[in-house]
Write a protein that holds these residues in place. Structure first.
Motif, PDB file in Angstrom:
ATOM      1  N   GLU A  29       0.972  -1.196   0.070  1.00  0.00           N
ATOM      2  CA  GLU A  29      -0.016   0.005   0.094  1.00  0.00           C
ATOM      3  C   GLU A  29       1.034   1.157  -0.012  1.00  0.00           C
ATOM      4  O   GLU A  29       0.250   2.514  -0.209  1.00  0.00           O
ATOM      5  CB  GLU A  29      -1.137  -0.163   1.059  1.00  0.00           C
ATOM      6  CG  GLU A  29      -2.095  -1.069   0.897  1.00  0.00           C
ATOM      7  CD  GLU A  29      -2.887  -1.165   2.227  1.00  0.00           C
ATOM      8  OE1 GLU A  29      -2.779  -0.401   3.095  1.00  0.00           O
ATOM      9  OE2 GLU A  29      -3.905  -1.959   2.131  1.00  0.00           O
ATOM     10  N   THR A  30       2.147   1.234   0.082  1.00  0.00           N
ATOM     11  CA  THR A  30       2.951   2.349  -0.192  1.00  0.00           C
ATOM     12  C   THR A  30       3.194   2.728  -1.561  1.00  0.00           C
ATOM     13  O   THR A  30       3.772   3.830  -1.824  1.00  0.00           O
ATOM     14  CB  THR A  30       4.267   2.022   0.670  1.00  0.00           C
ATOM     15  OG1 THR A  30       4.985   1.063  -0.397  1.00  0.00           O
ATOM     16  CG2 THR A  30       4.381   1.531   1.968  1.00  0.00           C
ATOM     17  N   TRP A  31       2.769   2.138  -2.423  1.00  0.00           N
ATOM     18  CA  TRP A  31       2.666   2.501  -3.979  1.00  0.00           C
ATOM     19  C   TRP A  31       1.598   3.429  -4.172  1.00  0.00           C
ATOM     20  O   TRP A  31       0.717   3.520  -3.664  1.00  0.00           O
ATOM     21  CB  TRP A  31       2.679   0.923  -4.654  1.00  0.00           C
ATOM     22  CG  TRP A  31       3.767   0.148  -4.735  1.00  0.00           C
ATOM     23  CD1 TRP A  31       4.407  -0.449  -3.900  1.00  0.00           C
ATOM     24  CD2 TRP A  31       4.351  -0.484  -6.106  1.00  0.00           C
ATOM     25  NE1 TRP A  31       5.421  -1.393  -4.399  1.00  0.00           N
ATOM     26  CE2 TRP A  31       5.275  -1.147  -5.847  1.00  0.00           C
ATOM     27  CE3 TRP A  31       3.776  -0.204  -7.413  1.00  0.00           C
ATOM     28  CZ2 TRP A  31       6.016  -1.912  -6.479  1.00  0.00           C
ATOM     29  CZ3 TRP A  31       4.722  -0.795  -8.466  1.00  0.00           C
ATOM     30  CH2 TRP A  31       5.778  -1.876  -8.002  1.00  0.00           C
ATOM     31  N   SER A  32       2.031   4.079  -5.422  1.00  0.00           N
ATOM     32  CA  SER A  32       0.753   5.209  -5.599  1.00  0.00           C
ATOM     33  C   SER A  32       0.309   4.814  -6.983  1.00  0.00           C
ATOM     34  O   SER A  32       1.025   3.756  -7.670  1.00  0.00           O
ATOM     35  CB  SER A  32       1.563   6.438  -5.802  1.00  0.00           C
ATOM     36  OG  SER A  32       2.617   6.569  -6.569  1.00  0.00           O
ATOM     37  N   ALA A  33      -0.590   5.363  -7.560  1.00  0.00           N
ATOM     38  CA  ALA A  33      -1.099   4.945  -8.855  1.00  0.00           C
ATOM     39  C   ALA A  33      -1.716   6.408  -9.587  1.00  0.00           C
ATOM     40  O   ALA A  33      -1.872   7.481  -8.984  1.00  0.00           O
ATOM     41  CB  ALA A  33      -2.360   4.204  -8.669  1.00  0.00           C
ATOM     42  N   ASP A  34      -1.967   6.395 -10.739  1.00  0.00           N
ATOM     43  CA  ASP A  34      -2.541   7.406 -11.483  1.00  0.00           C
ATOM     44  C   ASP A  34      -3.249   7.028 -12.630  1.00  0.00           C
ATOM     45  O   ASP A  34      -3.248   5.955 -13.131  1.00  0.00           O
ATOM     46  CB  ASP A  34      -1.249   8.636 -11.704  1.00  0.00           C
ATOM     47  CG  ASP A  34      -1.969   9.931 -11.931  1.00  0.00           C
ATOM     48  OD1 ASP A  34      -3.034  10.195 -12.090  1.00  0.00           O
ATOM     49  OD2 ASP A  34      -1.144  10.796 -11.674  1.00  0.00           O
ATOM     50  N   ASN A  35      -3.913   8.151 -13.362  1.00  0.00           N
ATOM     51  CA  ASN A  35      -4.545   7.681 -14.525  1.00  0.00           C
ATOM     52  C   ASN A  35      -3.093   7.666 -15.720  1.00  0.00           C
ATOM     53  O   ASN A  35      -2.354   7.971 -15.907  1.00  0.00           O
ATOM     54  CB  ASN A  35      -5.420   8.961 -15.213  1.00  0.00           C
ATOM     55  CG  ASN A  35      -6.648   8.915 -14.307  1.00  0.00           C
ATOM     56  OD1 ASN A  35      -7.559   7.933 -14.495  1.00  0.00           O
ATOM     57  ND2 ASN A  35      -6.695   9.790 -13.151  1.00  0.00           N
ATOM     58  N   SER A  36      -3.502   6.839 -16.680  1.00  0.00           N
ATOM     59  CA  SER A  36      -2.521   6.623 -17.913  1.00  0.00           C
ATOM     60  C   SER A  36      -3.239   7.577 -19.174  1.00  0.00           C
ATOM     61  O   SER A  36      -4.520   7.907 -18.934  1.00  0.00           O
ATOM     62  CB  SER A  36      -2.302   5.168 -18.140  1.00  0.00           C
ATOM     63  OG  SER A  36      -3.491   4.712 -18.880  1.00  0.00           O
ATOM     64  N   ASP A  37      -2.556   7.456 -20.273  1.00  0.00           N
ATOM     65  CA  ASP A  37      -2.891   7.865 -21.580  1.00  0.00           C
ATOM     66  C   ASP A  37      -3.945   6.859 -22.136  1.00  0.00           C
ATOM     67  O   ASP A  37      -4.434   7.144 -23.175  1.00  0.00           O
ATOM     68  CB  ASP A  37      -2.034   8.329 -22.431  1.00  0.00           C
ATOM     69  CG  ASP A  37      -0.960   6.911 -22.734  1.00  0.00           C
ATOM     70  OD1 ASP A  37      -1.280   5.978 -22.281  1.00  0.00           O
ATOM     71  OD2 ASP A  37      -0.314   7.236 -23.518  1.00  0.00           O
ATOM     72  N   VAL A  38      -4.345   5.652 -21.877  1.00  0.00           N
ATOM     73  CA  VAL A  38      -5.323   4.733 -22.181  1.00  0.00           C
ATOM     74  C   VAL A  38      -6.344   4.831 -21.624  1.00  0.00           C
ATOM     75  O   VAL A  38      -6.729   4.477 -20.388  1.00  0.00           O
ATOM     76  CB  VAL A  38      -4.549   3.199 -21.997  1.00  0.00           C
ATOM     77  CG1 VAL A  38      -5.652   2.223 -22.410  1.00  0.00           C
ATOM     78  CG2 VAL A  38      -3.222   3.062 -22.609  1.00  0.00           C
TER      79      VAL A  38
END
Length: 727
Positions: A132-141
């Motif tokens: 849960e220390t990983w982050s995320a975001d939107n992509s261009d897909v």
């Protein structure tokens, strides 16, 4: 694997990208290994560079039973400070699947699990694992689906992402994780267009000259926010893209431009196509794109050529259909809203595939799924592997399906094929419980007379004389087809039991095979040798599946040759009879009839599609009608390998390479010229080395042959009109 399966806390409007930044904890790195899997398909990068050549990993397995992970050596990608990113698309896990609609059958959340293990020269180890220390975001897909295509918005590409989205752990049983048995899916060659033209309606059509599987990629500059749309199909009809065979699969990729120079490659989908319809391309920019061929990373092992160029094209078509449909699993077709691992297709095609490519690990991986699905279904081998139909229900015209001849027989025939091709008994040991479970289950479905005639059967599917809307309505009685197939499976399981030292099983299945043979005779063979249905498939299976004594076999062979001649040497068999009819004719002394059947050009025939410009094997003999229109049936495809099983006969009878022992430890070189051929050559990489055969007709009609065998391999050379010679 030390990582946890993680997902985004909130659902995103695009394919998510997961991210972890880290620094090296020690000095020199001796080795760095990344193990990674996902719910969905993933693309992993370290410091912006791909971790490996694979695409669409971890592919499609029976996710309820096994989820594969990929292992990458990423030592060369690491620096002092590093960023590991993983893009995850819907793939088979959450995307659309099957021809009856529906999606997300396995789960509604995408996820990734990974562990990067870094070994240092000083003996220390550092592990970077998903948590849960990983982050995320939107992509261009912003949209992706295997059937419908992918949408990429280049305006979403930026190095200034906030990476503010949190991740959370998903409930996931890590015991399901298993390493790949077979090869990963990779890009292969890139193909340039052979022509660009305008359709009658004014649409831009790109012809790549070859029906292939993969996607189109390109670099372009155009106005920000403008959209290029590429729609794919296998054929043209009336000069326009022929999309009706796709059913409701959109097969369309969309690319939104940033205003700068944009590179696009839609790697979270795939299409079966020869033609691409392009719209929205900037008017002042020359059209420039290429098709990328994608399939499992299989090594080519066998080749074939002869003096008839139509037969050579037929063989090339078989190769291309194998490549296109061996994309992570053996599918029926790669283009429409289906792309499923139909067991019957592979049951008959496996010998051809095992000659053309090293399929030992690829098919062993698929068989692991078959065994898992079968075990969960009380011995029933489903129609498709992985079995998505259990979530959708069977189509309405498949009433109460149970074990089904040819389709369920894949549990026996495919492992046996691998044993014969590669000589590794491990596959038989691994699959033996599955093989036994199949024949025992079928034993409970037999009628009191001992034949298999009381449950749903596909039978001689796609008999060319069957109605277009009812491909199961064949000339051959389904009970004849099913009982013959069951007899073959019993013989193979008995032989496997003997090989593995299971004496009691061998005795049991040998006795059952004998009883089934007797039941077949009593129910379906008259005293004068007429096999019930009196059609080509009935005689073919009776001959090839060892259901007739020598005298009746000779009678059946004569009747088979009569029926073939009466058909004008056009194909009259369907799914069950077609792979074996040339062997049945050859075995009973009718080689000329076999060649005439093979080389016939009128529909239905193997060469009719070739004369129509086919570059892959068609699903139906008349998938395209002589006037260039597409078959009106609801089900037609221009890339199905099943009817290409005839290449097995070409390899053995025209080319002359036959195994006398598993793995070609001993061989029979027995080319049988005919059909006006003046020369042929065949080559095969075996576990013992390369076998090569070439032959040519001399002026007096005699045959001269050159044969190369690997050291340690012995064989027999059998040429027409000459005594056999030990090699």
């Amino acid at each position: 694997m030390q990582g946890r399966m993680i997902t985004t806390v909130t659902e995103l409007g695009s394919a998510p990208v997961f991210r972890k930044e880290f620094s090296l904890s020690s000095g020199d790195v001796s080795r760095a290994t990344l193990r990674i899997s996902s719910l969905g398909v993933h693309e992993a990068r370290i410091n912006g560079k791909p971790v490996g050549p694979d695409v669409l990993s971890p592919g499609w397995t029976s996710y309820e039973h096994r989820l594969r992970y990929v292992t990458h050596d990423v030592t060369a990608l690491l620096g002092e400070s590093n960023t590991l990113t993983v893009l995850v698309g819907n793939g088979w896990y959450r995307g659309r699947l099957g021809f009856m609609g529906g999606r997300a059958f396995y789960g509604d959340r995408l996820g990734v699990i990974a562990a990067l293990e870094i070994d240092y020269a000083d003996g220390s180890t550092q592990v970077i694992a998903t948590d849960e220390t990983w982050s995320a975001d939107n992509s261009d897909v912003i949209a992706d689906d295997l059937y419908h295509g992918q949408t990429i918005d280049a305006r979403q590409r930026t190095e200034l992402r906030t990476w503010h989205l949190r991740t959370r752990e998903l409930d996931f049983d890590t015991s399901l994780l298993t390493p790949y048995i077979g090869p990963v899916v990779t890009r292969h060659e890139a193909i340039a267009p052979v022509s660009v033209s305008a359709s009658p309606s004014g649409r831009t059509l790109v012809d790549f000259g070859q029906n292939l599987v993969g996607w189109v990629r390109f670099t372009v500059t155009g106005p920000a926010g403008s959209e290029i749309r590429i729609r794919h199909a296998e054929v043209l009809e009336d000069g326009e893209l022929g999309t009706r065979p796709l059913r409701d699969a959109q097969a369309t990729d969309r690319f939104i431009l940033s205003g700068g120079s944009d590179f696009f490659e839609p790697t979270l989908t795939f299409h079966g196509f020869r033609y691409a319809e392009v719209s929205g391309w900037p008017a002042d920019v020359p059209l420039s794109l290429e098709a990328v061929v994608v399939h499992s990373d299989l090594r080519r092992t066998g080749d074939f050529a002869c003096s008839d160029e139509l037969l050579n094209q037929l063989h090339r078509n078989v190769v291309w259909s194998t490549r296109g449909n061996f994309l992570d699993l053996p599918t029926d077709c790669p283009q429409r809203n289906e792309r499923l691992g139909w067991t019957g297709d592979l049951a008959v095609f496996a010998p051809t595939a095992a000659y053309l490519f090293d399929t030992s690990a690829f098919l062993a991986d698929w068989l692991a799924d078959l065994a898992a699905e079968q075990s969960a279904a009380d011995g029933l081998v489903p129609f498709v592997i992985p079995d998505i139909l259990k979530y959708q229900g069977s189509p309405p015209d498949f009433p109460d399906p149970d074990s089904t001849a040819f389709w369920s027989d894949a549990a026996v025939w495919v492992p046996w094929t691998l044993w014969q091709a590669y000589g590794d008994r491990t596959i038989l040991e691994r699959q033996y419980p599955s093989m036994v479970a199949h024949v025992r289950r079928v034993g409970t479905l037999l009628s009191p007379s001992g034949v298999w005639d009381g449950s749903f059967q596909f039978g001689d599917w796609l008999d060319p004389d069957a109605p277009a809307d009812n491909p199961a309505k064949a000339k051959a009685d389904p009970g004849v087809v099913a009982t013959a197939a069951y007899h073959r499976s019993l013989l193979l399981v008995a032989a496997t039991a003997t090989l593995l030292g299971n004496t009691a099983d061998a005795d049991e299945f040998s006795a059952l095979a004998s009883r089934t043979r007797d039941a077949f005779h009593a129910a379906y063979v008259s005293a004068d040798g007429v096999v019930h249905s009196d059609c080509t498939t009935a005689y073919t299976l009776a001959i090839e599946f060892d259901l007739l004594d020598p005298s009746l076999r000779e009678t059946a062979g004569r009747r088979l040759a009569e029926l073939v001649a009466a058909s004008g040497y056009r194909v009259s068999t369907g799914f069950a009879g077609t792979p074996y009819i040339l062997d049945a004719l050859t075995r009973t002394g009718h080689l000329d009839a076999a060649y005439r059947l093979l080389t016939e050009r009128e529909c239905p025939s193997w060469l009719y599609p070739v004369t129509m410009g086919a570059t892959t094997i068609w699903e139906r003999w008349d998938s395209m009608l002589p006037d260039g229109s597409i078959n009106p049936g609801e089900m037609t495809s221009f890339n199905h390998y099943a009817l290409g099983a005839v290449a097995d006969w070409m390899h053995r009878t025209v080319g002359g390479i036959n195994a006398l022992a598993p793995g070609y430890a001993r061989v029979r070189i027995a080319p049988r010229p005919g059909g006006g051929l003046t020369w042929a050559r065949a080559g095969l990489d075996t576990p013992h080395g390369r076998i090569e055969v070439s032959w040519r007709l001399a002026g007096d009609g005699s045959v001269a042959a050159d044969v190369t065998l690997p050291e340690g391999v012995t064989g027999v050379l059998s040429l027409p009109g000459q005594p056999d010679r030990e090699l």
